[in-house]
Design a protein around this motif. Structure first.
Motif, mmCIF file in Angstrom:
data_model
loop_
_atom_site.group_PDB
_atom_site.id
_atom_site.type_symbol
_atom_site.label_atom_id
_atom_site.label_comp_id
_atom_site.label_asym_id
_atom_site.label_seq_id
_atom_site.Cartn_x
_atom_site.Cartn_y
_atom_site.Cartn_z
ATOM 1 N N ARG A 70 0.641 -0.736 0.273
ATOM 2 C CA ARG A 70 -0.112 0.205 -0.054
ATOM 3 C C ARG A 70 1.134 0.721 -0.457
ATOM 4 O O ARG A 70 0.482 2.141 0.428
ATOM 5 C CB ARG A 70 -0.661 -0.337 1.040
ATOM 6 N N PHE A 71 2.003 1.386 -0.784
ATOM 7 C CA PHE A 71 3.054 2.862 -0.918
ATOM 8 C C PHE A 71 1.497 3.211 -1.709
ATOM 9 O O PHE A 71 0.584 3.438 -2.424
ATOM 10 C CB PHE A 71 3.663 2.071 -1.802
ATOM 11 N N GLU A 72 2.297 4.948 -2.028
ATOM 12 C CA GLU A 72 1.595 6.019 -1.999
ATOM 13 C C GLU A 72 1.829 5.980 -3.554
ATOM 14 O O GLU A 72 0.959 6.200 -4.196
ATOM 15 C CB GLU A 72 2.022 7.337 -1.036
ATOM 16 N N HIS A 73 3.545 5.496 -3.552
ATOM 17 C CA HIS A 73 3.813 5.809 -5.104
ATOM 18 C C HIS A 73 4.811 4.338 -4.997
ATOM 19 O O HIS A 73 5.440 4.750 -3.976
ATOM 20 C CB HIS A 73 4.287 6.942 -5.395
ATOM 21 N N ASN A 74 4.523 3.824 -6.056
ATOM 22 C CA ASN A 74 6.190 2.985 -6.157
ATOM 23 C C ASN A 74 7.286 3.963 -6.245
ATOM 24 O O ASN A 74 7.535 3.790 -8.192
ATOM 25 C CB ASN A 74 5.771 1.913 -7.212
ATOM 26 N N THR A 119 10.142 10.448 3.262
ATOM 27 C CA THR A 119 8.742 9.563 2.329
ATOM 28 C C THR A 119 9.616 8.731 1.510
ATOM 29 O O THR A 119 9.171 7.355 0.509
ATOM 30 C CB THR A 119 7.438 10.151 2.459
ATOM 31 N N HIS A 120 9.819 9.619 0.688
ATOM 32 C CA HIS A 120 10.407 8.804 -0.799
ATOM 33 C C HIS A 120 11.698 7.411 -0.437
ATOM 34 O O HIS A 120 11.051 6.815 -1.034
ATOM 35 C CB HIS A 120 10.917 9.778 -1.609
ATOM 36 N N GLN A 123 9.823 4.669 1.179
ATOM 37 C CA GLN A 123 8.955 4.025 0.260
ATOM 38 C C GLN A 123 10.211 2.595 -0.583
ATOM 39 O O GLN A 123 9.417 2.036 -1.156
ATOM 40 C CB GLN A 123 7.924 5.026 -0.148
ATOM 41 N N LYS A 140 0.380 5.986 6.973
ATOM 42 C CA LYS A 140 0.367 6.908 7.995
ATOM 43 C C LYS A 140 0.753 6.585 9.521
ATOM 44 O O LYS A 140 -0.433 5.329 9.555
ATOM 45 C CB LYS A 140 0.040 7.696 7.795
ATOM 46 N N ARG A 143 -2.553 7.056 10.725
ATOM 47 C CA ARG A 143 -4.335 6.466 10.921
ATOM 48 C C ARG A 143 -3.776 4.474 11.147
ATOM 49 O O ARG A 143 -4.796 4.211 11.391
ATOM 50 C CB ARG A 143 -3.606 5.276 8.903
ATOM 51 N N ASP A 173 4.689 6.124 8.382
ATOM 52 C CA ASP A 173 4.927 7.559 7.958
ATOM 53 C C ASP A 173 4.457 8.686 8.385
ATOM 54 O O ASP A 173 3.537 8.403 9.551
ATOM 55 C CB ASP A 173 4.682 7.430 6.410
ATOM 56 N N ARG A 245 9.951 18.502 -2.522
ATOM 57 C CA ARG A 245 9.052 17.986 -4.259
ATOM 58 C C ARG A 245 8.396 19.442 -4.719
ATOM 59 O O ARG A 245 8.861 20.111 -4.157
ATOM 60 C CB ARG A 245 7.627 18.344 -2.242
#
Length: 262
Positions: A70-74, A119-120, A123, A140, A143, A173, A245
């Motif tokens: 469940r990564f936000e981005h691969n 975070t990058h 992941q 997170k 979460r 995260d 970013r």
């Protein structure tokens, strides 16, 4: 002769389906053509078919683990532009990519200002772990705590805790973003203790230095016990430098802001 070959071919395909060897099934025609052309001997033919099956299973396994992560981005470490952030400890981060810490059940703490790429990197390390066959979960911290809190309400807390404790690598995260309630601190203590006892690794990203985490816990005893397990057995990487970013580039916001005169 043709009818006999057809029967054998059909039977073989049915057998491959029954054995769930779809990797072999999908490449069978191409490999038969190679064999008939004299490019593959009998043993070569079998070996190549087995390799096709192994490759398919490895690919499917990786895709399954990526979904479960469940990564936000691969994101990957290869994609990270270290040249854009010369202050980052690139050598330390690349050393983490060897995943020796994962093999020994150690943890990683990435801390520093907002937007530097924590975070990058987290992941990307998780993606590497998935490629090495490890089960990973990215979430997170807020979460995760909300999920555990829901377990107290519907009596599913043990199951929810087990789900977060199970992966070989858990990425929390935005760790230590704000003060914790007593219940949140206790839940976090149970989660980290459970993982530590099982020898499972954790990556935490935080805008605060680990030394600044202690005041966020209402109970100093819980804080000391929890953070001792996490901080003293982790690789701590301070990440500093300009924002990584793209949407934070200087001038971007200004170019889209309308000015009005009175």
């Amino acid at each position: 002769m043709t009818s006999t070959s057809t029967v054998i071919d059909t039977t073989l395909r049915d057998s491959l389906r029954a054995l769930k060897l779809s990797g072999m099934l999908h490449s069978l025609d191409a490999r038969l053509a190679q064999a008939q052309a004299g490019e593959l001997g009998h043993l070569d033919f079998l070996q190549v078919l087995c390799h096709d099956e192994i490759t398919r299973r490895e690919s499917m396994g990786m895709q399954r683990r990526l979904r479960h992560a469940r990564f936000e981005h691969n994101t990957t470490l290869e994609e990270f532009d270290f040249a854009a952030s010369p202050k980052l400890p690139a050598a330390q981060i690349r050393d983490l990519a060897a995943l020796r810490w994962l093999q020994t059940g150690e943890s990683v703490v990435l801390h520093g200002p907002v937007g530097v790429g924590k975070t990058h990197i987290a992941q990307a390390l998780g993606h590497l772990a998935v490629r090495r066959g490890a089960d990973v979960r990215f979430i997170k911290t807020s979460r995760a705590l909300a999920d555990l809190a829901g377990g107290h309400a519907d009596r599913t807390w043990p199951r929810r805790l087990a789900e977060l404790a199970r992966p070989a690598l858990l990425i929390l995260d935005d760790f230590a973003m704000r003060e914790l309630t007593a219940q949140q601190a206790d839940d976090l203590y149970e989660l980290i203790s459970e993982r530590a006892q099982a020898g499972r690794s954790l990556i935490a990203t935080s805008n605060r230095s680990p030394t600044d985490w202690y005041p966020l816990f209402p109970n100093p005893v819980v804080a000391e016990s929890l953070l001792d397990r996490l901080i003293n057995t982790s690789h701590q990487i301070f990440m500093n430098g300009p924002s990584y970013r793209p949407n934070k580039r200087p001038g971007r916001a200004a170019s889209t802001t309308k000015t009005t005169t009175k």
